[in-house]
Scaffold this motif. Structure first.
Motif, PDB file in Angstrom:
ATOM      1  N   ARG A 149       0.787  -1.150   0.093  1.00  0.00           N
ATOM      2  CA  ARG A 149       0.054  -0.100  -0.072  1.00  0.00           C
ATOM      3  C   ARG A 149       0.767   1.183  -0.025  1.00  0.00           C
ATOM      4  O   ARG A 149       0.565   2.093  -0.676  1.00  0.00           O
ATOM      5  CB  ARG A 149      -1.024   0.022   1.175  1.00  0.00           C
ATOM      6  CG  ARG A 149      -1.649   1.308   1.366  1.00  0.00           C
ATOM      7  CD  ARG A 149      -2.461   1.148   2.557  1.00  0.00           C
ATOM      8  NE  ARG A 149      -3.352   2.219   2.884  1.00  0.00           N
ATOM      9  CZ  ARG A 149      -3.011   3.229   3.746  1.00  0.00           C
ATOM     10  NH1 ARG A 149      -2.010   2.933   4.641  1.00  0.00           N
ATOM     11  NH2 ARG A 149      -3.671   4.485   3.818  1.00  0.00           N
ATOM     12  N   ASP A 150       2.050   1.360   0.897  1.00  0.00           N
ATOM     13  CA  ASP A 150       2.815   2.469   0.855  1.00  0.00           C
ATOM     14  C   ASP A 150       3.331   2.761  -0.603  1.00  0.00           C
ATOM     15  O   ASP A 150       3.569   3.933  -1.055  1.00  0.00           O
ATOM     16  CB  ASP A 150       3.917   2.358   1.692  1.00  0.00           C
ATOM     17  CG  ASP A 150       3.157   2.389   3.186  1.00  0.00           C
ATOM     18  OD1 ASP A 150       2.304   2.760   3.490  1.00  0.00           O
ATOM     19  OD2 ASP A 150       4.155   1.672   4.158  1.00  0.00           O
ATOM     20  N   ILE A 151       3.685   1.657  -1.180  1.00  0.00           N
ATOM     21  CA  ILE A 151       4.404   1.687  -2.471  1.00  0.00           C
ATOM     22  C   ILE A 151       3.415   2.245  -3.541  1.00  0.00           C
ATOM     23  O   ILE A 151       3.603   3.285  -4.327  1.00  0.00           O
ATOM     24  CB  ILE A 151       4.844   0.687  -3.116  1.00  0.00           C
ATOM     25  CG1 ILE A 151       6.145  -0.092  -1.879  1.00  0.00           C
ATOM     26  CG2 ILE A 151       5.396   0.728  -4.533  1.00  0.00           C
ATOM     27  CD1 ILE A 151       6.710  -1.372  -2.699  1.00  0.00           C
ATOM     28  N   ALA A 152       2.065   1.871  -3.350  1.00  0.00           N
ATOM     29  CA  ALA A 152       1.103   2.166  -4.175  1.00  0.00           C
ATOM     30  C   ALA A 152       0.736   3.653  -4.135  1.00  0.00           C
ATOM     31  O   ALA A 152       0.572   4.331  -5.267  1.00  0.00           O
ATOM     32  CB  ALA A 152      -0.185   1.121  -4.110  1.00  0.00           C
ATOM     33  N   LEU A 153       0.639   3.864  -2.884  1.00  0.00           N
ATOM     34  CA  LEU A 153       0.264   5.436  -2.534  1.00  0.00           C
ATOM     35  C   LEU A 153       1.392   6.170  -3.222  1.00  0.00           C
ATOM     36  O   LEU A 153       0.983   7.369  -3.725  1.00  0.00           O
ATOM     37  CB  LEU A 153      -0.005   5.713  -1.153  1.00  0.00           C
ATOM     38  CG  LEU A 153      -1.252   4.998  -0.490  1.00  0.00           C
ATOM     39  CD1 LEU A 153      -0.975   5.249   1.162  1.00  0.00           C
ATOM     40  CD2 LEU A 153      -2.451   5.959  -1.045  1.00  0.00           C
ATOM     41  N   ALA A 154       2.600   6.065  -3.066  1.00  0.00           N
ATOM     42  CA  ALA A 154       3.647   6.847  -3.451  1.00  0.00           C
ATOM     43  C   ALA A 154       3.772   6.869  -5.082  1.00  0.00           C
ATOM     44  O   ALA A 154       4.112   7.956  -5.626  1.00  0.00           O
ATOM     45  CB  ALA A 154       5.005   6.259  -2.995  1.00  0.00           C
ATOM     46  N   LYS A 155       3.181   5.961  -5.736  1.00  0.00           N
ATOM     47  CA  LYS A 155       3.106   5.846  -7.131  1.00  0.00           C
ATOM     48  C   LYS A 155       1.971   6.702  -7.772  1.00  0.00           C
ATOM     49  O   LYS A 155       1.689   6.706  -8.666  1.00  0.00           O
ATOM     50  CB  LYS A 155       3.212   4.509  -7.799  1.00  0.00           C
ATOM     51  CG  LYS A 155       4.407   4.071  -7.560  1.00  0.00           C
ATOM     52  CD  LYS A 155       4.604   2.588  -8.197  1.00  0.00           C
ATOM     53  CE  LYS A 155       6.040   2.018  -8.150  1.00  0.00           C
ATOM     54  NZ  LYS A 155       6.837   2.614  -8.875  1.00  0.00           N
ATOM     55  N   GLY A 156       0.836   7.068  -6.624  1.00  0.00           N
ATOM     56  CA  GLY A 156      -0.371   7.923  -7.108  1.00  0.00           C
ATOM     57  C   GLY A 156      -1.444   7.075  -7.183  1.00  0.00           C
ATOM     58  O   GLY A 156      -2.605   7.520  -7.661  1.00  0.00           O
ATOM     59  N   TYR A 157      -1.489   5.756  -6.861  1.00  0.00           N
ATOM     60  CA  TYR A 157      -2.740   4.879  -6.837  1.00  0.00           C
ATOM     61  C   TYR A 157      -3.690   5.163  -5.645  1.00  0.00           C
ATOM     62  O   TYR A 157      -3.119   5.506  -4.707  1.00  0.00           O
ATOM     63  CB  TYR A 157      -2.483   3.411  -6.963  1.00  0.00           C
ATOM     64  CG  TYR A 157      -1.533   2.882  -7.989  1.00  0.00           C
ATOM     65  CD1 TYR A 157      -2.457   2.615  -9.356  1.00  0.00           C
ATOM     66  CD2 TYR A 157      -0.171   2.832  -8.143  1.00  0.00           C
ATOM     67  CE1 TYR A 157      -1.674   2.124 -10.376  1.00  0.00           C
ATOM     68  CE2 TYR A 157       0.385   1.970  -9.169  1.00  0.00           C
ATOM     69  CZ  TYR A 157      -0.491   1.927 -10.224  1.00  0.00           C
ATOM     70  OH  TYR A 157       0.229   1.411 -11.418  1.00  0.00           O
ATOM     71  N   ASP A 158      -4.905   5.142  -5.805  1.00  0.00           N
ATOM     72  CA  ASP A 158      -5.682   4.909  -4.342  1.00  0.00           C
ATOM     73  C   ASP A 158      -6.772   3.689  -4.458  1.00  0.00           C
ATOM     74  O   ASP A 158      -7.813   3.853  -3.580  1.00  0.00           O
ATOM     75  CB  ASP A 158      -6.544   6.298  -4.763  1.00  0.00           C
ATOM     76  CG  ASP A 158      -7.516   6.419  -5.729  1.00  0.00           C
ATOM     77  OD1 ASP A 158      -7.852   5.442  -6.586  1.00  0.00           O
ATOM     78  OD2 ASP A 158      -7.958   7.417  -6.233  1.00  0.00           O
ATOM     79  N   LEU A 159      -6.416   2.849  -5.375  1.00  0.00           N
ATOM     80  CA  LEU A 159      -7.181   1.467  -5.302  1.00  0.00           C
ATOM     81  C   LEU A 159      -6.203   0.557  -5.444  1.00  0.00           C
ATOM     82  O   LEU A 159      -5.320   0.550  -6.561  1.00  0.00           O
ATOM     83  CB  LEU A 159      -8.395   1.671  -6.069  1.00  0.00           C
ATOM     84  CG  LEU A 159      -9.179   0.164  -6.624  1.00  0.00           C
ATOM     85  CD1 LEU A 159     -10.071  -0.095  -5.145  1.00  0.00           C
ATOM     86  CD2 LEU A 159      -9.967   0.491  -7.594  1.00  0.00           C
ATOM     87  N   MET A 160      -6.344  -0.522  -4.560  1.00  0.00           N
ATOM     88  CA  MET A 160      -5.688  -2.037  -4.833  1.00  0.00           C
ATOM     89  C   MET A 160      -6.847  -3.033  -4.922  1.00  0.00           C
ATOM     90  O   MET A 160      -7.581  -2.990  -4.219  1.00  0.00           O
ATOM     91  CB  MET A 160      -4.888  -2.252  -3.833  1.00  0.00           C
ATOM     92  CG  MET A 160      -3.409  -1.347  -3.794  1.00  0.00           C
ATOM     93  SD  MET A 160      -2.417  -1.502  -2.249  1.00  0.00           S
ATOM     94  CE  MET A 160      -1.959  -3.348  -2.566  1.00  0.00           C
ATOM     95  N   VAL A 161      -6.692  -3.799  -5.804  1.00  0.00           N
ATOM     96  CA  VAL A 161      -7.583  -5.125  -6.043  1.00  0.00           C
ATOM     97  C   VAL A 161      -6.830  -6.245  -6.240  1.00  0.00           C
ATOM     98  O   VAL A 161      -5.866  -6.373  -6.732  1.00  0.00           O
ATOM     99  CB  VAL A 161      -8.223  -4.500  -7.797  1.00  0.00           C
ATOM    100  CG1 VAL A 161      -9.300  -5.831  -8.007  1.00  0.00           C
ATOM    101  CG2 VAL A 161      -9.080  -3.461  -7.787  1.00  0.00           C
ATOM    102  N   TRP A 162      -7.641  -7.382  -5.733  1.00  0.00           N
ATOM    103  CA  TRP A 162      -7.080  -8.670  -5.727  1.00  0.00           C
ATOM    104  C   TRP A 162      -8.281  -9.411  -5.575  1.00  0.00           C
ATOM    105  O   TRP A 162      -9.471  -9.080  -5.137  1.00  0.00           O
ATOM    106  CB  TRP A 162      -5.998  -9.086  -4.826  1.00  0.00           C
ATOM    107  CG  TRP A 162      -6.252  -8.901  -3.380  1.00  0.00           C
ATOM    108  CD1 TRP A 162      -6.826  -9.949  -2.324  1.00  0.00           C
ATOM    109  CD2 TRP A 162      -6.346  -7.770  -2.643  1.00  0.00           C
ATOM    110  NE1 TRP A 162      -6.878  -9.425  -1.279  1.00  0.00           N
ATOM    111  CE2 TRP A 162      -6.670  -8.205  -1.259  1.00  0.00           C
ATOM    112  CE3 TRP A 162      -5.927  -6.208  -2.735  1.00  0.00           C
ATOM    113  CZ2 TRP A 162      -6.486  -7.150  -0.096  1.00  0.00           C
ATOM    114  CZ3 TRP A 162      -5.809  -5.662  -1.571  1.00  0.00           C
ATOM    115  CH2 TRP A 162      -6.200  -5.956  -0.475  1.00  0.00           C
TER     116      TRP A 162
END
Length: 254
Positions: free
Chosen positions: A80-93
């Motif tokens: 999540r920390d990496i995703a936020l730093a890259k500008g994502y606001d959603l993760m899906v699995w």
């Protein structure tokens, strides 16, 4: 590191299959963390749905000797920390909704939600974990920049209306007994599921299939009516999913 399932014979997942569950691009990165002397990993790639980018958190692996140490939770938050730093606001699995250990992590610990049910998501799978059943999956949406995930607000569901109950036969095996329901209009609903689905498959494969198809019907009806799964409650003899209207959740306009 050794992370395996017995008798795996599955073919590699194709790009066509990724697209069937909404994954339209494949730009991978990996997140790996050391705990003690062992390596656990989390793997994801960029994807798009209706023109909006998100991170597909596709795989997470933990060596058997390191499980039940909250490492899966820590890996997800690291990703999540990496995703936020890259500008994502959603993760899906995705995960099998009858595998409630995963459900407890995804919904209760991480505050993910599910309002999407994918029937036979990966086709017929021949490994010991999935063999003999359609590979139905919950699609988890983790709104990582929302108040719902960041602040974990209290959600009231103490008066959730049960859609079914569990009965036990002479062998002590659980059966799902659906309760009469006129229409889905209550604030919250609950649905019981087996405590240990893998053990149930070993004890009675036909009964496990009954659970798959009976719960598939219930889950699909709830999601079609605008509800989302938000919690997995653990009990002594079975576990219970909790559903509320998705529109009542503070998901940042999603």
């Amino acid at each position: 590191m050794k992370i395996s399932r017995p008798h795996v014979q599955n073919k590699p997942t194709s790009r066509k299959k990724y697209r069937s569950v909404g994954y339209s691009s494949c730009v991978p990165y990996r997140c790996a963390i050391f705990y003690n002397s062992g390596l656990r990993f989390s793997y994801g790639f960029s994807a798009f749905k209706e023109g909006k980018p998100y991170l597909c958190s596709h795989m997470l692996g933990i060596d058997e000797q390191y499980r039940s140490q909250r490492i899966g939770e820590k890996l997800k938050f690291a990703q999540r920390d990496i995703a936020l730093a890259k500008g994502y606001d959603l993760m899906v699995w995705t995960y099998d909704p009858l595998e409630t250990r995963n459900g407890y992590l995804n919904l209760t610990k991480l505050n993910g939600i599910c309002d999407t049910y994918v029937e036979n998501c990966y086709g017929e799978m021949e490994d010991g974990f999935n063999k003999g059943l359609p590979s139905d999956r919950f699609e988890i949406h983790w709104y990582i920049n929302s108040d719902y995930v960041k602040h974990k607000p209290a959600i009231t569901y103490t008066n959730a209306v049960p859609l079914a109950e569990v009965t036990f036969d002479e062998q002590g095996l659980p059966h799902l007994k659906k309760l009469p329901t006129k229409s889905l209009t209550e604030a919250a609903y609950s649905l019981p599921v087996p405590k240990d689905f893998q053990q149930l498959k070993t004890q009675d494969a036909a009964l496990a299939r009954e659970w798959r198809f009976a719960t598939r019907e219930c889950f699909t009806q709830l999601f079609t009516a605008g509800y989302a799964a938000i919690r997995l409650e653990q009990h002594e003899q079975w576990n219970t999913y909790i559903f509320v209207k998705k529109q009542t959740l503070p998901l940042g306009g999603n």
